[in-house]
Scaffold this motif. Structure first.
Motif, PDB file in Angstrom:
ATOM      1  N   ALA A 201      34.587  41.065  34.844  1.00  0.00           N
ATOM      2  CA  ALA A 201      33.909  40.512  36.015  1.00  0.00           C
ATOM      3  C   ALA A 201      34.665  40.954  37.252  1.00  0.00           C
ATOM      4  CB  ALA A 201      33.856  38.986  35.937  1.00  0.00           C
ATOM      5  N   PHE A 202      33.926  41.163  38.328  1.00  0.00           N
ATOM      6  CA  PHE A 202      34.536  41.608  39.579  1.00  0.00           C
ATOM      7  C   PHE A 202      34.516  40.461  40.574  1.00  0.00           C
ATOM      8  CE2 PHE A 202      33.160  45.425  37.461  1.00  0.00           C
ATOM      9  CZ  PHE A 202      34.219  46.306  37.684  1.00  0.00           C
ATOM     10  N   VAL A 203      35.712  40.023  40.967  1.00  0.00           N
ATOM     11  CA  VAL A 203      35.866  38.947  41.941  1.00  0.00           C
ATOM     12  C   VAL A 203      36.298  39.590  43.246  1.00  0.00           C
ATOM     13  CG1 VAL A 203      36.992  36.769  42.477  1.00  0.00           C
ATOM     14  CG2 VAL A 203      36.528  37.378  40.088  1.00  0.00           C
ATOM     15  N   TYR A 204      35.354  39.645  44.192  1.00  0.00           N
ATOM     16  CA  TYR A 204      35.580  40.349  45.449  1.00  0.00           C
ATOM     17  C   TYR A 204      36.123  41.750  45.185  1.00  0.00           C
ATOM     18  CZ  TYR A 204      34.605  35.953  47.781  1.00  0.00           C
ATOM     19  OH  TYR A 204      33.998  34.812  48.228  1.00  0.00           O
ATOM     20  N   ASP A 205      35.410  42.438  44.273  1.00  0.00           N
ATOM     21  CA  ASP A 205      35.649  43.845  43.919  1.00  0.00           C
ATOM     22  C   ASP A 205      36.951  44.079  43.154  1.00  0.00           C
ATOM     23  OD1 ASP A 205      33.265  44.509  45.077  1.00  0.00           O
ATOM     24  OD2 ASP A 205      34.136  45.205  46.967  1.00  0.00           O
ATOM     25  N   SER A 206      37.631  43.022  42.737  1.00  0.00           N
ATOM     26  CA  SER A 206      38.818  43.156  41.889  1.00  0.00           C
ATOM     27  C   SER A 206      38.429  42.805  40.458  1.00  0.00           C
ATOM     28  CB  SER A 206      39.945  42.243  42.374  1.00  0.00           C
ATOM     29  OG  SER A 206      40.351  42.587  43.685  1.00  0.00           O
ATOM     30  N   TYR A 208      38.642  41.590  36.646  1.00  0.00           N
ATOM     31  CA  TYR A 208      39.369  40.642  35.812  1.00  0.00           C
ATOM     32  C   TYR A 208      38.640  40.507  34.479  1.00  0.00           C
ATOM     33  CZ  TYR A 208      41.631  39.207  40.177  1.00  0.00           C
ATOM     34  OH  TYR A 208      42.324  39.193  41.354  1.00  0.00           O
ATOM     35  N   SER A 209      39.375  40.050  33.472  1.00  0.00           N
ATOM     36  CA  SER A 209      38.755  39.759  32.186  1.00  0.00           C
ATOM     37  C   SER A 209      37.765  38.610  32.349  1.00  0.00           C
ATOM     38  CB  SER A 209      39.837  39.385  31.161  1.00  0.00           C
ATOM     39  OG  SER A 209      39.261  38.795  30.014  1.00  0.00           O
ATOM     40  N   TRP A 210      36.554  38.777  31.796  1.00  0.00           N
ATOM     41  CA  TRP A 210      35.536  37.745  31.942  1.00  0.00           C
ATOM     42  C   TRP A 210      35.949  36.433  31.282  1.00  0.00           C
ATOM     43  CZ3 TRP A 210      32.325  35.679  34.815  1.00  0.00           C
ATOM     44  CH2 TRP A 210      31.265  34.883  34.364  1.00  0.00           C
ATOM     45  N   PRO A 211      36.564  36.424  30.096  1.00  0.00           N
ATOM     46  CA  PRO A 211      37.048  35.140  29.565  1.00  0.00           C
ATOM     47  C   PRO A 211      38.054  34.453  30.482  1.00  0.00           C
ATOM     48  CG  PRO A 211      36.946  36.767  27.821  1.00  0.00           C
ATOM     49  CD  PRO A 211      36.708  37.498  29.102  1.00  0.00           C
ATOM     50  N   LEU A 212      38.913  35.235  31.140  1.00  0.00           N
ATOM     51  CA  LEU A 212      39.885  34.637  32.065  1.00  0.00           C
ATOM     52  C   LEU A 212      39.172  34.029  33.265  1.00  0.00           C
ATOM     53  CD1 LEU A 212      42.806  34.127  32.916  1.00  0.00           C
ATOM     54  CD2 LEU A 212      42.822  36.399  33.969  1.00  0.00           C
ATOM     55  N   VAL A 213      38.160  34.714  33.776  1.00  0.00           N
ATOM     56  CA  VAL A 213      37.385  34.178  34.898  1.00  0.00           C
ATOM     57  C   VAL A 213      36.683  32.893  34.487  1.00  0.00           C
ATOM     58  CG1 VAL A 213      35.426  34.630  36.428  1.00  0.00           C
ATOM     59  CG2 VAL A 213      37.091  36.426  35.982  1.00  0.00           C
ATOM     60  N   ARG A 214      36.129  32.865  33.271  1.00  0.00           N
ATOM     61  CA  ARG A 214      35.480  31.651  32.786  1.00  0.00           C
ATOM     62  C   ARG A 214      36.471  30.503  32.683  1.00  0.00           C
ATOM     63  NH1 ARG A 214      33.289  34.420  28.450  1.00  0.00           N
ATOM     64  NH2 ARG A 214      34.244  32.925  27.018  1.00  0.00           N
ATOM     65  N   ALA A 215      37.685  30.800  32.251  1.00  0.00           N
ATOM     66  CA  ALA A 215      38.699  29.750  32.123  1.00  0.00           C
ATOM     67  C   ALA A 215      39.053  29.151  33.481  1.00  0.00           C
ATOM     68  CB  ALA A 215      39.946  30.307  31.447  1.00  0.00           C
ATOM     69  N   VAL A 216      39.217  30.004  34.479  1.00  0.00           N
ATOM     70  CA  VAL A 216      39.568  29.514  35.820  1.00  0.00           C
ATOM     71  C   VAL A 216      38.407  28.720  36.413  1.00  0.00           C
ATOM     72  CG1 VAL A 216      40.168  30.201  38.167  1.00  0.00           C
ATOM     73  CG2 VAL A 216      41.211  31.378  36.221  1.00  0.00           C
ATOM     74  N   LEU A 217      37.198  29.294  36.326  1.00  0.00           N
ATOM     75  CA  LEU A 217      36.039  28.600  36.875  1.00  0.00           C
ATOM     76  C   LEU A 217      35.763  27.297  36.134  1.00  0.00           C
ATOM     77  CD1 LEU A 217      33.506  31.506  37.569  1.00  0.00           C
ATOM     78  CD2 LEU A 217      34.992  30.312  39.180  1.00  0.00           C
ATOM     79  N   GLY A 218      35.920  27.312  34.802  1.00  0.00           N
ATOM     80  CA  GLY A 218      35.720  26.091  34.042  1.00  0.00           C
ATOM     81  C   GLY A 218      36.668  24.995  34.469  1.00  0.00           C
ATOM     82  N   SER A 219      37.937  25.346  34.721  1.00  0.00           N
ATOM     83  CA  SER A 219      38.921  24.350  35.162  1.00  0.00           C
ATOM     84  C   SER A 219      38.540  23.762  36.513  1.00  0.00           C
ATOM     85  CB  SER A 219      40.306  24.998  35.247  1.00  0.00           C
ATOM     86  OG  SER A 219      40.674  25.584  34.014  1.00  0.00           O
ATOM     87  N   ILE A 220      38.072  24.621  37.425  1.00  0.00           N
ATOM     88  CA  ILE A 220      37.683  24.133  38.747  1.00  0.00           C
ATOM     89  C   ILE A 220      36.444  23.242  38.655  1.00  0.00           C
ATOM     90  CG2 ILE A 220      36.906  24.827  41.042  1.00  0.00           C
ATOM     91  CD1 ILE A 220      38.558  27.384  40.700  1.00  0.00           C
ATOM     92  N   GLY A 259      31.189  36.211  45.829  1.00  0.00           N
ATOM     93  CA  GLY A 259      32.361  36.972  45.415  1.00  0.00           C
ATOM     94  C   GLY A 259      32.384  37.455  43.991  1.00  0.00           C
ATOM     95  N   ILE A 260      31.576  36.869  43.089  1.00  0.00           N
ATOM     96  CA  ILE A 260      31.635  37.231  41.679  1.00  0.00           C
ATOM     97  C   ILE A 260      30.394  38.019  41.303  1.00  0.00           C
ATOM     98  CG2 ILE A 260      31.729  36.356  39.313  1.00  0.00           C
ATOM     99  CD1 ILE A 260      33.259  33.979  40.317  1.00  0.00           C
ATOM    100  N   ALA A 261      30.585  39.188  40.717  1.00  0.00           N
ATOM    101  CA  ALA A 261      29.453  40.042  40.339  1.00  0.00           C
ATOM    102  C   ALA A 261      29.843  40.882  39.126  1.00  0.00           C
ATOM    103  CB  ALA A 261      29.064  40.962  41.495  1.00  0.00           C
ATOM    104  N   PRO A 262      28.871  41.334  38.342  1.00  0.00           N
ATOM    105  CA  PRO A 262      29.181  42.196  37.191  1.00  0.00           C
ATOM    106  C   PRO A 262      29.418  43.638  37.582  1.00  0.00           C
ATOM    107  CG  PRO A 262      26.839  41.748  37.274  1.00  0.00           C
ATOM    108  CD  PRO A 262      27.463  40.928  38.361  1.00  0.00           C
ATOM    109  N   PRO A 264      31.141  46.293  40.939  1.00  0.00           N
ATOM    110  CA  PRO A 264      31.894  46.306  42.192  1.00  0.00           C
ATOM    111  C   PRO A 264      31.083  46.956  43.309  1.00  0.00           C
ATOM    112  CG  PRO A 264      32.594  48.131  40.825  1.00  0.00           C
ATOM    113  CD  PRO A 264      31.524  47.401  40.040  1.00  0.00           C
ATOM    114  N   GLY A 265      31.557  46.800  44.525  1.00  0.00           N
ATOM    115  CA  GLY A 265      30.977  47.526  45.644  1.00  0.00           C
ATOM    116  C   GLY A 265      29.600  47.075  46.055  1.00  0.00           C
ATOM    117  N   GLY A 266      29.265  45.790  45.869  1.00  0.00           N
ATOM    118  CA  GLY A 266      27.950  45.323  46.269  1.00  0.00           C
ATOM    119  C   GLY A 266      27.766  45.251  47.768  1.00  0.00           C
ATOM    120  N   GLY A 267      28.865  45.130  48.496  1.00  0.00           N
ATOM    121  CA  GLY A 267      28.770  45.066  49.942  1.00  0.00           C
ATOM    122  C   GLY A 267      28.136  43.777  50.422  1.00  0.00           C
TER     123      GLY A 267
END
Length: 465
Positions: A201-206, A208-220, A259-262, A264-267
């Motif tokens: 997954a791309f978080v503001y074009d950076s 990251y592993s999608w499971p890691l993103v899910r873990a962070v978002l799930g916690s929030i 900020g989150i997209a599958p 990068p470079g969506g602008g």
């Protein structure tokens, strides 16, 4: 706010964590695990533990969380609890944690077996890319699903005219869907697939592993869900609550959507369109969750006329805040679209939107405006249903209406060769501007007249001083 051992929490512990139940669960669980090991190996033990975790924490847990409230309603003790001296926070976490205490006990038994099997297997990465990350996803998914289930039950309670029965199937289903989305059961946590590569997954074009993103978002989102349960409990206990939490949550979701997209470079366009879509979805959900009581709305309007802005703000419907947020997002989207040509679009975004026939590049700005008109029509239909004799069935009727209008009718018209008239049921602008906007404007005018008539009938003359 502290987790003191309040009477509600202690009562749930006494009900659900008796020594007979705890001993029986441990003996039965360990016996099953040992039996599976005798006839197979640790791979099967790991698989069985994962399946039990899913069933206990993901399916049974949300039901128990919602049932902690439904049992009080069915037993006729909810009104006495509301009159007790317990605070909204004590009531919320006492039911959320205490009501699911036996579920968590059984889940941790399965987790111990799973970790032991993972230890004997060398802690395989599984389909989350990391053994321990997979476990965390299951646990945080369970926490979120339980909070969502209790929140949905509280929303249903607000909309129930009589307290004699509170259905919990909807709450359980919502919780289970959330559990699957966060934990990724089936795509995480425990199958030993060493060749699996987690998605990106791309978080503001950076990247990251999608499971890691899910873990962070799930916690929030767990924090948001617990705050929502607390806020709904305050509302149920007749405390005055201002809509700041919902406003902040919409801003948070807008930030995520931008900020989150599958890819990068969506602008600017890649950020604006997801925000616009997210605000529409949240507005629809807020309208569906609201009581939509015309007398309640009239009370808020009267408070505003008297200058009692504190009360008027507390009575403000959440969907009205959603409409304002959607208009702001639409302005952002129109600004982004106005300065870009079809050749400048991100290729992934272009392919997806064109394949779904959601828009055309030639009339994209008009399509976005049409979406706003269609949203106004849908919300008007919901209010019209809620202000009449169908109030108790308005939610289901409205969902059926949306399903019929936006799916089969539109698809039938496309395949039947009537694509030029698709603006009657779908917000897709064509070459003829008049034909694109005339049908929806006529619908809005007719609906406005009908809604005004229903409003006067429901409030006996509208807002009077």
């Amino acid at each position: 706010m502290s987790l003191d051992l309040n009477p509600e929490f202690q009562r749930n512990l006494w009900l659900h964590l008796g020594w007979q139940r705890t001993m029986s669960a441990a003996i039965v669980g360990l016996t099953i695990a040992y039996a599976i090991f005798l006839v197979s190996d640790f791979n099967k033990v790991s698989y069985a533990a994962n399946l039990i975790l899913t069933m206990v924490l993901g399916m049974w847990g949300p039901r128990r969380a919602a049932d902690a409230l439904a049992e009080e309603v069915a037993g006729g003790t909810w009104e006495s609890q509301r009159m007790s001296g317990l605070s909204a926070w004590s009531m919320a976490w006492g039911k959320l944690i205490g009501g699911c205490s036996f579920v968590w006990y059984c889940g941790f038994l399965a987790l111990i077996v799973y970790v032991f099997a993972g230890f004997r297997l060398g802690f395989p990465p599984g389909r989350a890319g990391n053994f321990w990350l997979g476990i965390y996803l299951v646990l945080i998914g369970a926490c979120l699903s339980h909070a969502v289930a209790l929140g949905v039950a509280l929303i249903r309670l607000r909309k129930t005219v009589q307290y004699r029965r509170l259905t919990i199937t909807l709450a359980q289903t919502c919780g289970f869907v959330v559990f699957l989305a966060v934990s990724g059961v089936g795509t995480a946590p425990v199958l030993n697939e060493s060749s699996f590569t987690p998605g990106t997954a791309f978080v503001y074009d950076s990247a990251y592993s999608w499971p890691l993103v899910r873990a962070v978002l799930g916690s929030i989102f767990v924090l948001w869900a617990v705050a929502a349960v607390f806020r709904l409990m305050r509302s149920e206990l007749q405390y005055r609550a201002w809509p700041w939490l919902w406003t902040l949550f919409m801003g948070f979701c807008a930030t995520l959507a931008a900020g989150i997209a599958p890819w990068p470079g969506g602008g600017m366009v890649g950020a604006a369109l997801p925000v616009f879509a997210a605000m529409i979805i949240l507005t629809y959900l807020a309208a569906l969750a609201d009581r939509r009581d015309p007398i309640h709305y009239r009370s808020g309007l009267l408070a505003m006329r008297r200058g009692d802005f504190s009360r008027a703000l507390a009575e403000l419907p959440w969907w009205l805040i959603g409409i304002v947020a959607t208009l702001l997002a639409a302005t952002f989207a129109l600004t982004a679209v106005a300065g870009i040509g079809s050749d400048d679009w991100p290729s992934s975004l272009s392919a997806l939107l064109l394949r779904l026939r959601l828009l055309t590049f030639d009339h994209l700005s008009e399509t976005l405006v049409l979406v706003l008109f269609f949203m106004a029509r849908d919300l008007g239909v919901l209010l019209w249903l809620s202000f009449g004799t169908w109030r108790s069935r308005s939610d289901v009727t409205w969902l059926v209406y949306l399903a019929l209008v936006y799916w089969p009718i539109g698809i039938i018209m496309l395949f039947a060769g009537y694509g030029d008239y698709i603006t009657v049921v779908l917000p897709v602008a064509g070459d003829d501007v008049v034909w694109s906007f005339a049908p929806i404007l006529i619908q809005l005018v007719v609906l406005g007249v009908l809604l005004r008539q229903r409003w006067y009938q429901a409030t006996r003359g509208g807002v009077v001083a």
